[in-house]
Enzyme design. Structure first.
Site, mmCIF file in Angstrom:
data_model
loop_
_atom_site.group_PDB
_atom_site.id
_atom_site.type_symbol
_atom_site.label_atom_id
_atom_site.label_comp_id
_atom_site.label_asym_id
_atom_site.label_seq_id
_atom_site.Cartn_x
_atom_site.Cartn_y
_atom_site.Cartn_z
ATOM 1 N N ASP A 141 41.206 41.617 30.653
ATOM 2 C CA ASP A 141 40.195 40.561 30.761
ATOM 3 C C ASP A 141 39.193 40.605 29.610
ATOM 4 O O ASP A 141 38.710 39.571 29.147
ATOM 5 C CB ASP A 141 39.449 40.671 32.092
ATOM 6 C CG ASP A 141 40.224 40.048 33.253
ATOM 7 O OD1 ASP A 141 41.326 39.518 33.003
ATOM 8 O OD2 ASP A 141 39.732 40.093 34.391
ATOM 9 N N SER A 148 48.301 48.809 42.155
ATOM 10 C CA SER A 148 46.974 49.081 42.699
ATOM 11 C C SER A 148 45.965 49.521 41.643
ATOM 12 O O SER A 148 45.532 48.727 40.824
ATOM 13 C CB SER A 148 47.073 50.064 43.862
ATOM 14 O OG SER A 148 47.622 51.292 43.491
ATOM 15 N N LYS A 161 49.234 44.327 43.798
ATOM 16 C CA LYS A 161 48.537 44.747 45.015
ATOM 17 C C LYS A 161 47.059 44.452 44.873
ATOM 18 O O LYS A 161 46.492 44.653 43.814
ATOM 19 C CB LYS A 161 48.694 46.247 45.253
ATOM 20 C CG LYS A 161 50.039 46.658 45.775
ATOM 21 C CD LYS A 161 49.983 48.137 46.106
ATOM 22 C CE LYS A 161 51.262 48.605 46.743
ATOM 23 N NZ LYS A 161 51.206 50.035 47.084
#
Length: 421
Positions: free
Chosen positions: A335, A324, A349
């Site tokens: 990223d 999460s 999740k």
């Protein structure tokens, strides 16, 4: 009731016993959980069929008449009513949408108080089997003193069989209790194929959500056990202190971190990255950290804004119990190429949940939106794949406390940084 209870599989985060997600409040605090399907949600063209409450009421009255006539035992009306609401939430077929009775809601809110009496173990609930397994034992805790190990499956508490119960119920109703009182927990230890009885004495423990130290003259180490309200300040202080000690590169350890509060994860990423990275258009000129989308494709966008950045080589350690909010943090850093990810694939999740009070002391926790990393990556049931994959050595997996010099994953992360990867 047993069937209904077994169906209520959700995750719960506390400072002493934690699971795969955290309880949240409607006003600003969110938890990330799993998503029902990949891809951005779209507007439903045809309205979903609604429950026919007239039919339901009629049938329930019929059942009640039968109970009144032939049921052998005394009926606990409040308990029956609570299970009606629990059954309604269970019928959504989403293990993270849950009904809380007034008592459950009060107990659940205690999890963010920072200190309470427990046993000092981190527990994760398997979303498929519903079994609760110890993933971490805190140093100096009653759990460590009693011999609890990572990998132990919680089977019974005192004389109550809890295997299959939801984690929040196990923690709030059975494990937590008055300081100084004993509690007997029976665990199943798979490597010995044995049930082991452990007697622990509850004590008030304040477990820091952030631990930090210098591993060598240039390498700083910060371990984050969960994302709570207090975690942000602890994290910033740790980074600043290590920088003052001469840190030139950093390892952030998110292994076994079940997640927690979205806003905390966002603030911590914000502290590490510049505000003006325009790699992703959705950020609209700012550094995008995460964005959400509800059933209508609408949601919120979280961007960096604090004017602070840390320009150091960073390695992030993750494993299958990093979930999460941990994945929000790791996904954003990966990223942007601001960190190399080391370890094993994270949990996977991708659902935002809101805790909605119902006005009578009870509440429901309901999945309301899906989240995406800055690149739009959907990690549900995939997780974040590390750049450098290295499993923890088999001999260490049931070890309660692992020394840094024995930790092969940590050593690999330092090696990766030293080699400039």
């Amino acid at each position: 009731m047993g069937v209904l209870t077994g169906a209520l599989v959700m995750a719960f985060v506390g400072l002493i016993i934690v699971g795969m997600s955290a309880g949240i409040y409607l006003f600003g605090r969110r938890v990330i959980s799993r998503q029902p399907q990949p891809g951005a949600p779209s507007i439903t063209e045809e309205p979903a069929k609604r429950v026919d409450f007239e039919q339901v009421t009629s049938k329930m009255e019929m059942i009640q008449q039968i109970i009144d006539q032939v049921f052998l035992y005394d009926e606990d009306a409040q308990n029956v009513e609570d299970f009606i609401y629990r059954g309604m939430m269970a019928g959504l077929d989403d293990p993270y949408s849950v009904y809380y009775s007034e008592e459950d809601y009060k107990l659940m809110q205690e999890s963010t108080s920072g200190t309470y009496s427990g046993i000092g173990a981190m527990i994760s609930q398997n979303r498929t089997t519903g079994l609760c397994t110890v993933v971490k034992v805190f140093d100096g805790s009653p759990a460590l003193e009693a011999g609890m190990r990572p990998g132990d499956v919680v089977y019974k508490v005192e004389d109550t069989l809890v295997a299959g119960e939801s984690l929040d119920v196990i923690v709030s109703n059975y494990v937590k209790g008055e300081e100084g009182t004993p509690v007997q927990i029976t665990v199943y230890r798979a490597d010995e194929d044995a049930y082991v009885d452990l007697t622990l004495t509850r004590k008030k423990i304040e477990v820091p959500t952030v631990e930090s130290r210098m591993l060598d003259e240039t390498t700083g180490y910060v371990a984050v056990s969960e994302f709570d309200l207090i975690t942000v300040d602890q994290f910033k202080t740790a980074i600043d202190d290590l920088t003052a000690e001469g840190m030139k590169q950093l390892v952030i350890d998110l292994r076994n971190n079940p997640g927690g509060i979205l806003d905390s994860a966002v603030a911590m990423v914000d502290y590490l990255i510049p505000d003006d990275m325009m790699d992703f258009k959705k950020g609209e000129g700012k550094s995008l950290i995460v964005y959400t989308a509800d059933r209508n494709g609408e949601g919120e966008t979280y961007t960096a804004s604090d004017g602070h950045a840390v320009d150091l080589p960073i390695a992030i350690l993750v494993n299958g119990d990093s979930a999460s909010a941990s994945e929000v943090f790791t996904g954003a850093m990966k990223d942007y190429g601001r960190a190399v990810v080391v370890g094993t694939t994270s949990y996977g999740k991708g659902i935002v949940q809101n805790l909605i009070p119902l006005g009578d002391g009870s509440a429901i926790k309901l999945t309301t939106a899906h989240y995406y990393t800055p690149s739009g990556f959907d990690l549900h049931e995939k997780g974040i794949v590390p750049d450098v994959e290295v499993p923890l050595d088999e001999a260490l997996r049931t070890q309660a406390v692992i020394r840094p010099e024995d930790d092969n994953q940590l050593k690999k992360a330092v090696e990766v940084l030293n080699n400039g990867q």
